[in-house]
Design a protein around this motif. Structure first.
Motif, mmCIF file in Angstrom:
data_model
loop_
_atom_site.group_PDB
_atom_site.id
_atom_site.type_symbol
_atom_site.label_atom_id
_atom_site.label_comp_id
_atom_site.label_asym_id
_atom_site.label_seq_id
_atom_site.Cartn_x
_atom_site.Cartn_y
_atom_site.Cartn_z
ATOM 1 N N LYS A 50 -15.120 8.811 -9.605
ATOM 2 C CA LYS A 50 -14.215 8.918 -8.493
ATOM 3 C C LYS A 50 -13.676 7.672 -8.028
ATOM 4 O O LYS A 50 -12.578 7.572 -7.609
ATOM 5 C CB LYS A 50 -14.884 9.877 -7.293
ATOM 6 N N ASP A 94 -9.899 6.661 -7.667
ATOM 7 C CA ASP A 94 -9.336 6.311 -6.498
ATOM 8 C C ASP A 94 -8.438 4.992 -6.387
ATOM 9 O O ASP A 94 -7.471 4.651 -5.981
ATOM 10 C CB ASP A 94 -10.280 6.157 -5.478
ATOM 11 N N ASP A 95 -9.072 3.990 -7.289
ATOM 12 C CA ASP A 95 -8.531 2.597 -7.360
ATOM 13 C C ASP A 95 -7.360 2.540 -8.252
ATOM 14 O O ASP A 95 -6.386 1.992 -7.904
ATOM 15 C CB ASP A 95 -9.598 1.766 -8.243
ATOM 16 N N SER A 131 -5.180 5.373 -8.370
ATOM 17 C CA SER A 131 -4.416 5.999 -7.572
ATOM 18 C C SER A 131 -3.690 4.961 -6.705
ATOM 19 O O SER A 131 -2.665 5.016 -6.539
ATOM 20 C CB SER A 131 -5.022 7.303 -6.829
ATOM 21 N N GLU A 132 -4.391 4.285 -6.110
ATOM 22 C CA GLU A 132 -4.142 3.122 -5.045
ATOM 23 C C GLU A 132 -3.218 2.074 -5.833
ATOM 24 O O GLU A 132 -2.180 1.766 -5.269
ATOM 25 C CB GLU A 132 -5.334 2.543 -4.288
#
Length: 169
Positions: free
Chosen positions: A49, A53-54, A56-57
């Motif tokens: 996860k 998230d990384d 996506s950022e």
């Protein structure tokens, strides 16, 4: 006085334990193994996860950089090209994403190629038809392209390498 009888030795012979007694004795071990497996699965899920998230950022920043690189504001376009170069260093970027970033440098490099009639850019010589602000954008795009080509294992044209070596005015 009462006489105390002497103890009589008694030997109890029992049969072998039943299967359910053996399983019952191993249940604390089974609980421990289950807890360890659950902990490992949980940690792997958290790690996956965090990586998602990384990424996506990273992509959100890449979208901003690509949009900024096409801005009419030359300072914002230069910042977008520099951001493309910085994002190109990231290990979060896949080959496809690096190729998309590379497309973000095309407009500025096409403008540089068009401004230079011979398409052979000599370092620290800006064509008279190109403003200093536009040249900064072109140099930043060239630096980003050199990095992206290197990460993709592709050859960079010599004129782009020369342009990337220029110092902005």
């Amino acid at each position: 006085m009462n006489p105390i009888p002497s103890p009589i030795p008694v030997t109890v012979v029992g049969g072998p334990p039943e299967w359910w007694q053996i399983v019952g004795a191993l249940s604390p071990l089974a609980v421990l193994v289950a807890a360890i497996v659950a902990a490992i699965v949980g940690l792997l899920s958290l790690r996956q996860k965090a990586q998602a998230d990384d990424r996506s950022e990273w992509w959100r920043r890449a979208q901003w950089a690509l949009d900024a690189s096409l801005s009419r504001s030359r300072s914002e376009a230069e910042m977008g090209q520099k951001a493309i170069e910085i994002l190109g260093h990231s290990e979060l970027a896949s080959r496809e994403e690096l190729a998309l970033l590379k497309v973000g440098t095309d407009d500025a490099l096409m403008a540089a190629a068009t401004a230079s009639e011979t398409r052979a850019v000599v370092p620290s010589q800006r064509p008279a038809s190109v403003s200093a602000e536009d040249r900064k954008v072109q140099i930043a795009a060239a630096k980003a392209r050199v990095l992206l080509d290197k990460r993709l294992g592709e050859d960079t044209p010599g004129w782009i390498v020369a342009l990337s070596a220029e110092k902005p005015e």
